[in-house]
Design an enzyme around this catalytic site. Structure first.
Site, short mmCIF file in Angstrom:
data_model
loop_
_atom_site.label_atom_id
_atom_site.label_comp_id
_atom_site.label_asym_id
_atom_site.label_seq_id
_atom_site.Cartn_x
_atom_site.Cartn_y
_atom_site.Cartn_z
CG ASP A 183 -2.04 0.32 1.00
OD1 ASP A 183 -1.95 1.50 0.56
OD2 ASP A 183 -3.07 0.96 1.77
CG ASP A 213 -4.86 -0.24 5.78
OD1 ASP A 213 -6.02 -0.81 4.74
OD2 ASP A 213 -4.41 0.82 5.53
CG ASP A 221 -7.37 -4.54 2.33
OD1 ASP A 221 -8.10 -4.58 0.86
OD2 ASP A 221 -6.93 -3.23 3.00
#
Length: 895
Positions: A331, A615, A619
């Site tokens: 990310d 997070d 996910d």
């Protein structure tokens, strides 16, 4: 009065924990029975209740009793082989040998049990570091606490992604969706309503809610279920399966060699008892007794090192998988960037402004032109309404408590002179539609007005007139800013909107907010390290393409416009998707959780070992699908952390790279140990091979008891020290090693180069000692003191070779001196211990007589000590040859 009521209830003779678990008919009764109100408990009340009810901790899971775990160390495959060997020795009339083998089994079993017990304790301590947060209202103020501190009566706020850490009766529900599969096994999430109870151990996957804690710890429904069940065994990992393969292969080889030489000894006329002695010796010499406990210890030590550097490994076996990682999907926010956000630019239809001043200090003032101030205040007011976070003064600086992005917006409003607490008290939120990753918007209703906040594309498509907002979005994103759009509308309908779609329509755009989140220091070097290590890195983010491109450029990840795609444009076909993203520096923007899952699956199909960061609650499937799921410890949700294999306690990309390095080091350490052990096995096996091949005419330079002493007395500590070898600077200097522990290179190095060298010096010391005692070739071999001294010389040669071999096995390429002779402190301690054990075996007369050896004479000593330079020389020549060969094949690696 509330305090008195509470104490009276708890002193009525009924167990307080049991009382807290009693059902209640409605939320009013919950408030009454728990002596609380909508303002939550006071801090003093919470402390008093914690003294009475204790911590909010579940009972430890039921596990096998210690005696069963200890017993298992004596009945595994290796142990059974040795038990059988000991019994055969006793039957063959060698009770001292049989009992010696039994002692080896007991000592090794105790050693393995202690290491496994220590590893389990280490894992438990590491799991205690796993963040478990709860949001409560205390003293009328919303705050985050450790879930361990929850007490009955606490007013808890639930958000999407939270793990529900107690049994909670719901007082307010906003589109709540709860995953109850941990309790019910039902895969379809439930939608509990007001006055219903949600239970500890479940997860809030969507929406928001508030409720009162009715049961904690051992009084929860989860605890009652847990008491009646055993913890399920985890499936075996690739490392465990690989170790099984190695163990069984070595066991089969040792048994086969033993049986073959037993038959040979019988064919050449050797008695059955002597042949059996030989077969037992071969088996004992080849069994790596310390393999499994040494691997467990190495994994536990690596896990502790990772935790110290900010990476919490949830399962020990994941340490090895990390070392095999070939693709990292990371990310952006908080991982590549600092996650310290500041509003630095805004745009409104009436004008724009740019600001300075980083951080979360709400007292700073903004210098702006007066004509635009009212429009900025209106924008900030609407953006900051119902933001889940606030700046707090902690540790001599202002920090974000809650979502850093929303805290940055609150700080922006404060710097414009707005008092958001007063504004929200005057205009309470009547309806809330939480953020959804598919809508990419959040909206609230206050009085007769709707406010919408979210990704620019998701908000602009719902607005009536967007003017030149699209150009402003592109401009801000190109600077690396994270952009939010704020819009609103007046409510004319009599009833509150029932759905998000009905609420978020016909909007008027209020403006855009650009938030700066600078790259983390050192990330550029970490990405370069990954590339050098043969690990591809891709950015998988929900941000705007231009924002992703700008940050990727700053950290050295972005390489080409061809390597950037949006989630909506990804191909449906898995094979095509894998081919598209399987390249270093690829960027996927505006990605959805479903896209992350598909990317992980596609890359694994192409043979990659995939590490995926996440997070959010959605996910979790992608984290499960990846070989290594990596959750954020600071900003991540409880759902993501539960689904992960690794939790970043600092949310830092550099921590992932450090964990990969430690994983590679652990895998290499297991190979170091195997090389060391197999090398010494050759030296231990050589006397038996010469004895058998000569038809018994060449005497056994070493007996079975001596080999047992070498394995259990002098061999184990250096092996453990190799399992704790520090990371090499070259750990990330090349692509990951193969997944098999034993390969052709390892066998060549251990069996031929180092093992043969040890064996030659061992037999040489034996013969030189005999020659110096008066024996000459062609004569009968002597017995008595001369033979005992020669056997002691062979024993000394093997121990000396072990010492040099331990240092040689520290690296496959570098001379031990280049590593630093004292850089492995465990090995520095192991060598003196080995010398002491050698002296005990040689110079304590009863023990020496039992082993049928004696201290070598001067010639035998000098020859035996030649094992040290001989092993070092053979090691140096082999490493020189390997280095030259690799230079020809890959000169760039060593340039």
């Amino acid at each position: 009065m509330r305090k008195q009521e509470f104490q009276t209830d708890s002193s009525s003779g009924q167990d307080p924990a049991a009382k807290s678990a009693q059902p209640h008919s409605n939320i009013t009764e919950v408030h009454s029975s728990q002596a609380t109100s909508g303002q939550g408990l006071s801090t003093l009340e919470a402390e008093q209740r914690q003294k009475i009810f204790g911590p909010n901790a579940l009972p430890p899971p039921r596990r096998k009793p210690l005696w069963q775990r200890l017993l298992s160390q004596f009945v595994h495959f290796f142990a059974i082989m040795l038990w059988v060997g000991g019994l055969l020795a006793i039957v063959a009339g060698m009770p001292h040998l049989g009992f010696a083998i039994f002692i080896v089994i007991l000592l090794n079993g105790l050693f393995a049990f202690i290491q496994e017990y220590r590893a389990d304790k280490s894992s438990e301590k590491l799991r205690e570091l796993l963040p478990r947060h709860a949001t409560v209202v205390r003293d009328g103020i919303r705050r985050g606490i450790d879930a361990f501190e929850l007490v009955p009566g606490d007013l808890v706020i639930l958000n999407a992604g939270d793990r529900i850490s107690a049994d909670i009766r719901l007082a307010r529900v906003d589109n709540l969706l709860v995953d109850t599969s941990t309790l019910t096994g039902e895969s379809v999430p439930a939608r509990p309503g007001t006055d219903e109870t949600v239970f500890c151990g479940t997860f809030c996957v969507e929406g928001e809610a508030a409720g009162i804690v009715t049961a904690i710890g051992q009084s929860t429904k989860l605890a009652q279920i847990q008491k009646a069940t055993y913890t399920e065994e985890r499936p075996r990992t690739p490392l465990a399966r690989e170790l099984d393969r190695v163990v069984r292969t070595i066991a089969i080889i040792s048994l086969s060699v033993g049986v073959c030489f037993l038959l040979i000894s019988l064919l050449v006329g050797i008695s059955a008892s002597d042949g059996l002695l030989f077969a037992i010796g071969v088996t004992v010499a080849l069994v790596p007794e310390a393999l499994l406990p040494t691997v467990t210890l190495s994994l536990a030590m690596a896990a502790r090192k990772m935790a110290a550097s900010g990476a919490l490994v949830r399962h020990l076996e994941s340490v090895e998988t990390l070392g095999s990682t070939t693709f990292i999907c990371t990310d952006k926010t908080g991982t590549l960037t600092q996650n310290e956000m500041t509003v630095t630019e805004v745009w409104t239809p009436h004008g724009s402004a740019t600001f300075g001043g980083a951080g979360y200090d709400p007292t700073q003032s903004l210098k702006i032109e007066e004509h635009i101030r009212p429009h900025l205040k209106e924008l900030a007011l609407n953006a900051a309404f119902s933001a889940s976070g606030k700046p707090v003064w902690r540790g001599s600086r202002w920090r974000a408590e809650g979502n850093p992005l929303e805290v940055a917006i609150v700080v922006f409003a404060s710097r414009l002179g707005l008092d958001m607490a007063a504004e929200e008290a005057a205009q309470p939120v009547l309806r809330r539609f939480p953020f959804d990753p598919n809508r990419r918007r959040i909206s609230i209703v206050i009085e007769d007005r709707t406010i919408v906040r979210g990704a620019p594309e998701a908000v602009l498509e719902r607005c009536i007139d967007v003017a030149d907002a699209a150009e402003a979005v592109y401009s801000m994103a190109a600077k690396g800013l994270r952009v939010l759009a704020i819009a609103g509308r007046e409510l004319n309908e009599p009833d509150l909107p029932a759905t998000a779609d009905a609420n978020e329509r016909n909007l008027t755009l209020l403006g855009l907010i650009g938030v700066e989140d600078p790259p983390r220091t050192g990330v550029e070097k970490c990405i370069a390290d990954c590339r050098r290590a043969g690990i591809r890195v891709a950015m998988v983010t929900g941000d705007h393409p231009e924002t992703a491109r700008s940050i990727a450029r700053k950290v050295g990840l972005w390489t080409s416009d061809e390597f950037l795609a949006e989630g909506k444009d990804l191909p449906e076909d898995e094979a095509i998707l894998g081919a598209l993203v399987d390249r270093d520096g690829f960027i996927v923007s505006r990605v959805s959780p479903e896209d992350k899952l598909r990317i992980a699956q596609a890359l694994r199909k192409r043979g990659h070992v995939v590490a995926m960061t996440g997070d959010g609650v959605n996910d979790a499937p992608a984290l499960h699908a990846a070989d290594i799921g990596i959750a954020m410890g600071l900003s991540g949700t409880d759902v993501a952390r539960e689904a992960s294999d690794l939790v970043l306690l600092d949310d830092n990309f550099a921590t992932i790279v450090a964990a990969v390095e430690l994983g590679r080091t652990t895998f290499t350490n297991v190979r170091r140990f195997l090389t060391y052990h197999l090398t010494d096995n050759v030296a231990e096996l050589t006397p038996f091979a010469l004895w058998a091949l000569s038809g018994g005419r060449f005497p056994l330079a070493l007996g079975v008891l001596q080999i047992l002493c070498l394995d259990i007395g002098t061999d184990i500590l250096p092996a453990i020290a190799l399992g704790a070898e520090p990371s090499s600077p070259r750990a990330l200097a090349q692509p990951p090693l193969g997944r098999h522990l034993v390969n052709r290179t390892l066998l060549l190095r251990s069996l031929i180069v180092l093992g043969l060298t040890e064996s030659l010096v061992e037999i040489g010391a034996f013969l030189v000692s005999l020659l110096s005692s008066g024996w000459r070739p062609g004569l009968a071999f002597p017995t008595g003191a001369a033979f005992a001294s020669a056997s002691g010389a062979a024993f000394t040669a093997v121990v000396a070779g072990q010492m040099a071999n331990a240092f040689a096995c520290r690296s496959q390429r570098l001379w031990p001196g280049k590593l630093g002779w004292f850089s492995n402190r465990y090995l520095v301690l192991a060598i003196p211990f080995e010398v002491v054990m050698l002296a005990i075996f040689l110079y304590i007369p009863p023990l020496a007589r039992l082993l049928r050896q004696a201290p070598p004479n001067l010639a035998g000593y000098l020859t035996a000590l030649l094992a040290i330079p001989a092993v070092f020389l053979a090691d140096a020549l082999q490493k020189h040859y390997v280095k030259r060969a690799e230079l020809r094949l890959r000169p760039q690696v060593f340039s």
